[in-house]
Design an enzyme around this catalytic site. Structure first.
Site, PDB file in Angstrom:
ATOM      1  N   ALA A  12      87.975  50.862  23.548  1.00 24.16           N
ATOM      2  CA  ALA A  12      87.541  49.779  23.842  1.00 24.16           C
ATOM      3  C   ALA A  12      89.160  48.570  23.672  1.00 24.16           C
ATOM      4  O   ALA A  12      88.926  47.796  24.055  1.00 24.16           O
ATOM      5  CB  ALA A  12      86.357  49.389  22.511  1.00 24.16           C
ATOM      6  N   ARG A  34      78.527  49.979  16.572  1.00 25.66           N
ATOM      7  CA  ARG A  34      77.825  50.680  15.855  1.00 25.66           C
ATOM      8  C   ARG A  34      78.439  50.401  14.432  1.00 25.66           C
ATOM      9  O   ARG A  34      77.774  50.719  13.523  1.00 25.66           O
ATOM     10  CB  ARG A  34      78.215  52.312  15.545  1.00 25.66           C
ATOM     11  CG  ARG A  34      77.112  52.842  16.755  1.00 25.66           C
ATOM     12  CD  ARG A  34      77.694  54.536  17.488  1.00 25.66           C
ATOM     13  NE  ARG A  34      79.004  55.036  17.768  1.00 25.66           N
ATOM     14  CZ  ARG A  34      79.946  56.203  17.278  1.00 25.66           C
ATOM     15  NH1 ARG A  34      78.686  57.342  17.067  1.00 25.66           N
ATOM     16  NH2 ARG A  34      80.597  55.875  17.901  1.00 25.66           N
ATOM     17  N   LEU A  68      82.134  54.268  24.420  1.00 26.01           N
ATOM     18  CA  LEU A  68      81.578  55.503  23.402  1.00 26.01           C
ATOM     19  C   LEU A  68      81.500  57.376  23.115  1.00 26.01           C
ATOM     20  O   LEU A  68      81.906  56.835  24.570  1.00 26.01           O
ATOM     21  CB  LEU A  68      80.068  55.190  23.308  1.00 26.01           C
ATOM     22  CG  LEU A  68      79.829  53.243  22.501  1.00 26.01           C
ATOM     23  CD1 LEU A  68      77.906  52.885  23.016  1.00 26.01           C
ATOM     24  CD2 LEU A  68      80.085  53.706  20.909  1.00 26.01           C
ATOM     25  N   LYS A  91      84.098  58.590  31.176  1.00 27.06           N
ATOM     26  CA  LYS A  91      84.139  60.022  32.089  1.00 27.06           C
ATOM     27  C   LYS A  91      84.154  60.568  30.475  1.00 27.06           C
ATOM     28  O   LYS A  91      85.499  59.762  29.656  1.00 27.06           O
ATOM     29  CB  LYS A  91      85.304  60.060  32.448  1.00 27.06           C
ATOM     30  CG  LYS A  91      86.637  59.810  31.816  1.00 27.06           C
ATOM     31  CD  LYS A  91      87.225  60.707  30.861  1.00 27.06           C
ATOM     32  CE  LYS A  91      88.350  60.632  30.284  1.00 27.06           C
ATOM     33  NZ  LYS A  91      88.892  61.321  29.008  1.00 27.06           N
ATOM     34  N   ARG A 163      86.583  64.494  20.781  1.00 23.89           N
ATOM     35  CA  ARG A 163      87.102  65.212  20.888  1.00 23.89           C
ATOM     36  C   ARG A 163      87.446  66.376  20.353  1.00 23.89           C
ATOM     37  O   ARG A 163      88.384  67.464  20.834  1.00 23.89           O
ATOM     38  CB  ARG A 163      88.776  64.385  21.092  1.00 23.89           C
ATOM     39  CG  ARG A 163      88.959  63.352  22.395  1.00 23.89           C
ATOM     40  CD  ARG A 163      89.549  62.399  22.016  1.00 23.89           C
ATOM     41  NE  ARG A 163      89.552  61.251  23.088  1.00 23.89           N
ATOM     42  CZ  ARG A 163      89.125  60.772  23.393  1.00 23.89           C
ATOM     43  NH1 ARG A 163      88.211  59.801  22.811  1.00 23.89           N
ATOM     44  NH2 ARG A 163      89.140  59.191  24.349  1.00 23.89           N
ATOM     45  N   ASP A 171      87.855  66.383  27.768  1.00 24.48           N
ATOM     46  CA  ASP A 171      88.522  64.944  27.469  1.00 24.48           C
ATOM     47  C   ASP A 171      89.472  64.877  29.211  1.00 24.48           C
ATOM     48  O   ASP A 171      89.111  63.560  29.379  1.00 24.48           O
ATOM     49  CB  ASP A 171      89.369  65.156  26.653  1.00 24.48           C
ATOM     50  CG  ASP A 171      90.106  63.836  26.195  1.00 24.48           C
ATOM     51  OD1 ASP A 171      89.341  62.384  27.040  1.00 24.48           O
ATOM     52  OD2 ASP A 171      91.054  63.138  26.241  1.00 24.48           O
TER      53      ASP A 171
END
Length: 297
Positions: A12, A34, A68, A91, A163, A171
């Site tokens: 982000a 969050r 997210l 994705k 991940r 990923d």
């Protein structure tokens, strides 16, 4: 278009927020995360507002960009779609076929536009190359290698819990499929799958056009061995994916362009190649690969 950002992590901060703040055709309305303190920091950095309540942000925007973890993205994006908000997704759109199916269904029912940010599909050189190979046709086989050093080098994504749990398959697997599918056609069967060192995964795929492909995916490659390579072989010879051009912020800006255009087209989203339905199909193929890997231990 008023766009809000859901998420405050490294992706982000690196791609979503700078691109939204710089885009001339959107108003970067605010950030929700969050962790409220992280949302406040990111919002202040780009001169926008931090929201503590996600529904309050949804009430103030026309669209949301989502940065997210995929399991969180699927639920919140579906919620945004039901509120009539257009979606700029990352994705994979989910890490289960059921989650991706619910999201794609919400997008379809709400008739909102959706774009999934597969980076390679929004970089000019690679986007043009993919379109050229798709138009050319006659491909016999292909190989795609997406080898990252996220867990062996100095990556800001190494601490990412999802991940570490889901690995390279989920990923970087979406990136490989986003190049193979538009050229070779849908995957009709996962012929074989196996594991390599670390989180490395190998897969053999059959495609609707009759071609086959192999994929090799990793986030644990040695730093000196990391890199991306895609090669198609067919009637017109051999061709390889060119190197990426431009920055990730510029690529994300092109994804924003696509969303703005799609939102204004009747019905919303018509003609978008990388939409939620495509994200669903990618998720289904990854889930099948995961199932084959599990069946073989």
């Amino acid at each position: 278009m008023r766009i809000g950002l859901l998420g405050t992590g490294p992706w982000a901060r690196t791609a979503h927020a700078p691109a939204l703040a710089a885009h001339p055709e959107v108003e970067f309305t605010g950030v929700w995360g969050r962790r409220p303190e992280a949302a406040g920091e990111l919002a202040a950095l780009h001169g926008t507002r931090a929201y503590e309540d996600v529904d309050a942000l949804l009430a103030d925007v026309d669209a949301v960009a989502v940065a997210l973890p995929p399991s969180v993205q699927a639920e919140l994006a579906a919620r945004a779609a039901r509120a009539g908000r257009h979606l700029l997704l990352d994705k994979p759109v989910a890490t289960t076929a059921a989650g991706a199916r619910a999201l794609a269904g919400a997008v379809r029912e709400a008739e909102v536009a959706s774009v999934v940010f597969f980076t390679t599909r929004f970089q000019p050189a690679t986007e043009a190359w993919i379109a050229e190979q798709s138009a050319r046709g006659g491909w016999f086989t292909a190989r795609a290698e997406w080898l990252g050093a996220v867990f062996t080098g100095d990556s800001p994504y190494a601490a990412s819990p999802w991940r570490r749990e889901k690995g390279a398959l989920w990923d970087v697997g979406p990136h490989a499929l986003s190049v193979l599918l538009p050229v070779l056609g849908d995957v009709t069967r996962v012929r074989a799958a196996g594991r390599g060192p670390g989180d490395t995964v190998h897969g053999v795929l059959e495609h609707a056009g009759g071609a086959s492909s192999t994929v090799t995916l990793s986030l644990t490659a040695p730093v000196a061995a990391a890199g991306v390579g895609v090669e198609f072989r067919g009637e017109s010879g051999v061709t390889s994916l060119p190197g990426a051009t431009g920055t990730v912020v510029e690529a994300f800006g092109r994804a924003v362009d696509t969303l703005v255009e799609a939102a204004g087209a009747p019905p919303a989203g018509r003609g978008v190649a990388c939409d939620a339905a495509f994200g669903l199909r990618v998720t289904e193929i990854l889930a099948e690969l995961e199932e084959v890997l599990g069946a073989r231990g």
